[in-house]
Design an enzyme around this catalytic site. Structure first.
Site, PDB file in Angstrom:
ATOM      1  N   GLU A 153      -3.302   7.627  -6.120  1.00 14.11           N
ATOM      2  CA  GLU A 153      -3.329   7.057  -7.305  1.00 14.11           C
ATOM      3  C   GLU A 153      -4.409   7.583  -8.237  1.00 14.11           C
ATOM      4  OE1 GLU A 153      -3.288   2.860  -6.656  1.00 14.11           O
ATOM      5  OE2 GLU A 153      -1.539   2.999  -5.608  1.00 14.11           O
ATOM      6  N   HIS A 179       0.187   0.373 -10.195  1.00 12.26           N
ATOM      7  CA  HIS A 179      -0.610  -0.581  -9.545  1.00 12.26           C
ATOM      8  C   HIS A 179      -0.821  -1.901 -10.386  1.00 12.26           C
ATOM      9  CE1 HIS A 179      -3.200  -0.601  -5.702  1.00 12.26           C
ATOM     10  NE2 HIS A 179      -3.011  -1.747  -5.919  1.00 12.26           N
ATOM     11  N   ARG A 198       0.766  -1.150  -0.081  1.00 12.31           N
ATOM     12  CA  ARG A 198      -0.082  -0.003  -0.185  1.00 12.31           C
ATOM     13  C   ARG A 198       0.846   1.140  -0.079  1.00 12.31           C
ATOM     14  NH1 ARG A 198      -4.005  -2.311  -1.756  1.00 12.31           N
ATOM     15  NH2 ARG A 198      -5.507  -0.465  -1.322  1.00 12.31           N
TER      16      ARG A 198
END
EC number: 1.1.1.95
Length: 624
Positions: A341, A360, A312
């Site tokens: 993000e 990601h 994370r």
């Protein structure tokens, strides 16, 4: 003679790392949070492969659609309206198809916060990935309709767990399907960073040939610190060992035997970061781990360390990482996740020449995407049907083998809580509850979390106007000021069984049935499991032995001949079927308690006739 009547129904709360909340894992199973009254008349709950059977029938109404625990059918009722399932982010086709077999699926992507609130008010389940923020406002807008939120992936920091719990909404995730994909991506970043693959690729595409500039480092013999030894961390460690690396790990909740089996040493946080050549992050984002990698942390690291993060983004202070990179403390970083993000294109961290980044992609393999979709679809559909969820993150979790063993005791616990509060004048003045577990096992060998949760649920349900289930029972209990304490007593019985008996006491309240008051002056009932079936074995100071099925009539009476016959005749004349009777007494021909199990609920006239029997001093009708 007046009589007392109460009713009740059937679930408690909680998630790992430096905070005390453990993260979800497929090694754990959780008792179902609810059954849906709209979709299930009743359901058998299975504990892995063992059956959790309860006996409560539920009423089907549109406004009260979710039940607790019921049991005569293994399937939800397909003739009733299907549940509505909202999917707000792209989900693998296999998962969507599975959901469509069970419910009406609405795939609405890129919803604004306001549109999301409108949608959830008409939805029974919500499935999201990492982009949708499921806030307190979303749960409030759902007005109790939303019963399960499924996170298609591992992290649940975009879901307000506290708000979900308060609203009795189960939150499940999909922690296993993308484990290998995330681990493989972590290893890919580690290897590409060590050999400057991304930088060399960009250099060649820019028309350069800079062999001497991109000399890398070998992995063999280097020390990798895996920060978080859960599923992904374990798989990263396994692969790193195959590359010839020495692997250490820090995880306050990791079993030492599992680490030893992989040849991994569990060490302190400071020892891990100060001795490692590579540090790979695999912990969840919690208040305790937020920005845990900061200026102070980086100052303790070996100069030239290389950092990988596929967990994370928020666990790293990104400004501090830039400073550490500029100072040469961190030689390189490879990042798949970020605080924001997508990150700003002007981010100094993203633009840093010693940083390799990916958008990601940890779970982004075809296999993982399909696996996650299927896993979350099965979890959500199963939760709506009342089946066990192995991936619930806001309800008590125990190992599957423990749950299987505790199954009949879980049912017993809920029924005892339900009975006890009915005996306390409908819950008036209830504030202090004591639970006593009698067991031949050592304290560490008995996990009572689910038992406590079920007792709490049984007590709270009849005295709360809120929707109550295992997810929010503890929260509502605290709101009402209830104090529940637990005691364990070691008894000389077989340790083969986890619990010999469970006693529930409600302290310092008046009872609508004096026979339930113990010599100590508290309402007290006790039960055991016999041949897999919950039994009531003690009411106040009177020993009885009745199966906790159907409904129960308790009579305190003069101990004299013919009492069973008199009451049985009254019930028989009204076509009320008696399935058992038991009489307990303290002294011969003094007082006794008669416990009568009945299949149907007697009408008021029948109950008044029972109360009119001269030798009966008081009685109470109880729903199980």
């Amino acid at each position: 003679m007046a009589f007392s009547s109460s009713c009740s129904s059937v679930k408690a709360v909680n998630s790992r790392w430096t905070s005390p909340s453990p993260s979800p894992s497929s090694r754990f199973a959780v008792l179902p949070a609810f059954l849906h009254r709209r979709y299930a008349t009743s359901v058998k709950l299975t504990a892995i492969s063992a059956a959790l059977k309860t006996v409560e029938q539920t009423t089907l109404t549109e406004d009260n659609r979710f039940s607790t625990v019921g049991s005569d059918s293994d399937e939800y009722n397909p003739t009733l309206p299907k549940p509505r399932i909202l999917v707000t982010e792209k989900l693998g086709e296999a998962g969507v198809n599975l959901l469509r077999e069970f419910g009406d699926v609405d795939c609405s992507y890129d919803l604004s916060p306001e549109d999301l609130k409108k949608k959830v008010a008409e939805s029974d389940a919500l499935i999201v990935r990492s982009g949708t923020k499921v806030t307190r406002e979303v749960f409030e807008a759902a007005k109790g309709r939303l019963k399960v939120v499924g996170r298609a992936g591992v992290g649940i920091d975009n879901v307000d767990l506290q708000a979900a719990t308060e609203h009795g909404c189960l939150v499940v995730n999909a922690p296993t399907a993308n484990t290998v994909a995330a681990a493989e991506h972590g290893i890919a970043l580690l290897a590409s960073m060590a050999r400057n693959v991304a930088q060399a690729d960009a250099s060649i595409k820019a028309g350069k040939w800079e062999r001497s500039k991109y000399v890398g480092v070998s992995l063999v013999g280097k020390t990798l610190a895996v920060m978080g030894f859960g599923k992904v961390g374990t798989e990263v460690a396994r692969r790193a060992k195959g590359l010839g690396m020495t692997v250490i790990s820090h995880d306050p909740y990791a079993p030492a035997d599992r680490a030893r089996a992989l040849g991994v040493d569990l060490v302190s946080f400071d020892q891990a970061i100060s001795t490692a050549d590579f540090v790979s992050l695999h912990m969840p984002l919690t208040p305790a781990t937020k920005k845990v990698f900061n200026d102070e942390t980086f100052s303790k690291m070996k100069k030239g360390v290389r950092l990988i993060n596929v967990a994370r983004g928020g666990v790293i202070d990104e400004d501090a990482l830039v400073r550490a990179l500029d100072a040469g403390i961190v030689a390189q970083a490879a990042l798949d996740v970020f605080c924001e993000e997508p990150p700003s294109k002007d981010s100094r961290l993203i633009q840093h020449e010693n940083v390799t980044v990916t958008p990601h992609l940890g779970a982004s393999t075809k296999e993982a995407q399909e696996g996650v979709a299927i896993e979350i679809a099965e979890a959500v559909a199963g939760a709506l049907k009342g089946e066990l969820s192995a991936t619930a993150v806001n309800a008590p979790m125990v190992a599957p083998e423990v749950l299987s063993e505790l199954t009949p005791y879980i049912v017993l616990a809920e029924k005892l809580g339900r009975l006890a509060v009915q005996l306390a004048s409908g819950g008036k003045g209830v504030q202090s509850i004591r639970v006593v577990y009698r067991s031949a096992r050592d304290r560490d060998d008995l996990d009572t979390r689910l038992l406590r949760a079920m007792i709490t649920k049984g007590i709270i349900e009849p005295i709360s106007d809120s929707y109550v289930n295992l997810v929010n029972a503890d929260f509502i209990a605290k709101q009402k000021g209830l104090r529940i304490s637990e005691e364990r007593m070691v008894v000389d019985s077989s340790p083969e069984y986890p619990v010999d008996s469970i006693q529930v006491q409600i302290l310092n309240v008046e009872s609508n049935f004096a026979g339930a008051v113990s010599d100590a002056g508290d309402i007290s009932i006790e039960g055991k499991v016999k041949y897999g079936v919950p039994h009531l074995t003690c009411v106040g100071s009177f020993g009885v032995d009745v199966s906790l099925e159907g409904n129960l009539i308790l009579c305190r009476q003069v101990d004299q001949p013919g009492m069973i016959g008199q009451v049985g005749n009254i019930l028989g004349e009204q076509n009320v079927n008696v399935n058992f009777m038991s009489v307990g007494r303290t002294v011969l021909r003094k007082q006794a308690i008669m416990a009568i199990g009945v299949d149907e609920e007697p009408d008021n006239k029948t109950l008044e006739r029972i109360g009119g029997v001269s030798a009966i001093e008081e009685f109470v009708f109880l729903k199980l």
